[in-house]
Design a protein around this motif. Structure first.
Motif, short mmCIF file in Angstrom:
data_model
loop_
_atom_site.label_atom_id
_atom_site.label_comp_id
_atom_site.label_asym_id
_atom_site.label_seq_id
_atom_site.Cartn_x
_atom_site.Cartn_y
_atom_site.Cartn_z
N TYR A 201 0.84 -1.20 0.00
CA TYR A 201 0.00 0.00 0.00
C TYR A 201 0.88 1.26 0.00
CZ TYR A 201 -4.47 2.35 0.39
OH TYR A 201 -5.59 3.10 0.12
N LYS A 204 2.29 1.95 -3.37
CA LYS A 204 1.34 2.51 -4.34
C LYS A 204 1.00 3.97 -4.04
CE LYS A 204 -0.44 -1.68 -6.24
NZ LYS A 204 -1.07 -2.02 -7.46
N VAL A 205 1.13 4.37 -2.79
CA VAL A 205 0.98 5.80 -2.49
C VAL A 205 2.21 6.54 -3.03
CG1 VAL A 205 0.76 7.54 -0.65
CG2 VAL A 205 -0.50 5.38 -0.47
N GLY A 208 1.95 7.21 -6.62
CA GLY A 208 0.82 8.06 -6.98
C GLY A 208 -0.40 7.29 -7.41
N GLU A 209 -0.29 5.95 -7.42
CA GLU A 209 -1.44 5.13 -7.84
C GLU A 209 -2.57 5.19 -6.81
OE1 GLU A 209 -2.01 0.53 -8.97
OE2 GLU A 209 -0.01 1.36 -9.31
N LEU A 210 -2.20 5.31 -5.55
CA LEU A 210 -3.18 5.50 -4.49
C LEU A 210 -2.87 6.81 -3.79
CD1 LEU A 210 -3.32 1.85 -3.06
CD2 LEU A 210 -5.10 2.99 -4.41
N GLU A 211 -3.93 7.44 -3.26
CA GLU A 211 -3.76 8.81 -2.79
C GLU A 211 -3.15 8.90 -1.41
OE1 GLU A 211 -6.88 12.35 -2.40
OE2 GLU A 211 -7.28 10.92 -4.02
N ILE A 212 -3.69 8.07 -0.49
CA ILE A 212 -3.31 8.26 0.91
C ILE A 212 -3.35 6.93 1.66
CG2 ILE A 212 -5.70 8.90 1.59
CD1 ILE A 212 -4.33 11.08 3.42
N SER A 214 -4.08 4.78 4.85
CA SER A 214 -4.83 4.78 6.10
C SER A 214 -4.03 4.00 7.13
CB SER A 214 -6.19 4.08 5.91
OG SER A 214 -6.98 4.82 5.03
N ASN A 280 1.61 10.42 1.94
CA ASN A 280 0.42 10.98 2.58
C ASN A 280 -0.24 9.93 3.45
OD1 ASN A 280 0.64 13.45 1.27
ND2 ASN A 280 -0.39 12.61 -0.56
N LYS A 281 -0.61 10.31 4.66
CA LYS A 281 -1.25 9.33 5.53
C LYS A 281 -2.28 9.98 6.44
CE LYS A 281 2.41 9.57 9.03
NZ LYS A 281 3.28 10.57 8.44
N LYS A 282 -3.25 9.18 6.88
CA LYS A 282 -4.23 9.64 7.85
C LYS A 282 -4.48 8.51 8.84
CE LYS A 282 -8.10 8.12 5.04
NZ LYS A 282 -9.09 8.34 4.06
#
Ligand code: NAD
Ligand code: UFG
Length: 328
Positions: A201, A204-205, A208-212, A214, A280-282
């Protein structure tokens, strides 16, 4: 000759590289259910060897017999199986059918052809929620999902088989969290769709394939509140198989990990530093079924096999990203 089932997959392909480095002859069976044909050419590039590959389902007994007829197989390393925890909850019958039927078929054909040496890919998931850390091989076993149950049931099948026929040499390897990729950048982990596991995961962030990303919970009782796992470089894991092969004798069970825990945030920070990229993470709620912390006691594998993981978290982060960048 070593038969590698599931040899075009993530761990199998890296193990083939190590086997060939150690002068073993290898034959592969894989049904491409979670891998690609192009791995065959990539293995040739890395090893310089043409590796015979049978595209067959392990549940197909006739096809399997043919493989044993065509080749003199001394030992089997059995990677083939489905491995996604979430999918196993949705499709338990598919998981039981594939993982258990393929193993039973393989073991029956091995007995028919007097091949009694097998190494099986189990998982730290068989320890369920461990009462203490580090996890030792004699800890109680339990599972929380059908995937884990297939591993536990197959371990039991192997133990019963050994009791019935102690000509068998059976090694059960319980992997912790394999990540990273071969230094060449030619083979690596290539999950289809949205990855369930942390490192794929993150990668892929990064691309740029995945945005953020989790982050599943920051309120665990761990170093920084996020989940802690024992990440092991897949090349180290592959070496563990070669050492196991050289030390087969009776029924043996080993953890393969590093003995060190790394939190989600520690892994992300290292990835950012080594690859010089921002992830990027949340923070989101905990993922149901996750445990707080999990890492291996590696004493047994060290004492009996001489196995010790050598690669660092930095190596794992660099190699995982390198593979995906090379194959975009
Ligand atoms: P993978 O999906 O990359 O490789 C498995 C391979 O087996 C695939 O190439 C797939 O096409 C093949 N396969 C599946 N069912 C088959 C069948 N019936 N007949 C023939 N081929 C079949 O998985 P991986 O990460 O390399 O894992 C290898 C083994 O290690 C699996 O048994 C897995 O459960 C176990 N394991 C993996 C992890 C992990 O985090 N990757 C952790 C613990 C244990
Ligand atoms: N995590 C996130 N965000 C994500 C994915 C994971 O925060 O998007 C966290 C998890 O909560 C956990 C850690 O990252 O704390 C590692 O999660 P993984 O899904 O990568 O690995 P798990 O330890 O949960 O599970 C893996 C395999 C299982 C196997 C188990 C033990 O997926 O098949 O290791 O070997 F059973």
């Amino acid at each position: 000759m070593i038969l590698v089932t599931g040899g075009l997959g993530y761990i199998g392909s890296h193990t083939i590289v190590e086997l060939i480095k150690n002068n073993y002859e290898v034959v592969v069976v894989d049904n491409l259910s979670n891998s690609k044909r192009e791995v065959i050419d990539k293995l040739k590039k890395i090893t310089g060897k043409d590796i015979p590959v049978y595209i067959n389902d392990l549940c197909d007994k006739k096809a399997l017999r043919q493989i044993f007829q065509d080749n003199i197989i001394d030992s089997v390393i059995h990677f083939a199986g489905f491995k996604a925890v979430g999918e196993s909850v949705e499709k338990p019958l598919m998981y039981y059918r594939n993982n258990i039927d393929s193993t039973l078929t393989l073991l029956e054909v091995m007995e028919e052809f007097n091949c009694f040496n097998i190494i099986f890919s189990s998982s730290a998931t068989v320890y369920g929620s461990p009462k203490s850390l580090p996890i030792k091989e004699d800890f109680p076993l339990s599972t929380t999902n059908p995937y884990g149950s297939t591993k536990l049931f197959i371990e039991q099948i192997l133990k019963d088989l050994y009791t019935s026929n102690n000509k068998f040499n059976i090694t059960i390897l319980r992997y912790f969290n394999p990540i990273g990729a071969d230094e060449s950048g030619l083979i690596g982990e290539d999950p289809r769709g949205i990855p369930n596991n942390l490192m794929p995961y993150i990668v892929k962030v990064a691309t740029g394939e995945l945005e953020i990303l989790s982050v599943f919970g920051d309120d665990y009782d761990t170093v920084d509140g996020t989940g802690v796992r024992d990440y092991i470089h897949v090349t180290d894991l592959a070496r563990g198989h070669v050492l196991s092969l050289k030390n087969q004798n009776g029924l043996r069970i080993y953890n393969l990990g590093t003995g060190h825990g790394t939190s989600v945030l520690e892994l992300v920070n290292t990835f950012e530093k080594v690859n010089n990229i921002k992830i990027n993470k949340k923070i989101v709620p905990r993922r149901p079924g996750d445990i707080a912390e999990c890492f291996a006691s590696c004493d047994k594998a060290f004492k009996e096999l001489g196995f010790k993981a050598e690669k660092t978290i930095e190596d794992m982060c660099r190699d995982a990203y390198n593979y995906v960048k090379n194959n975009e």
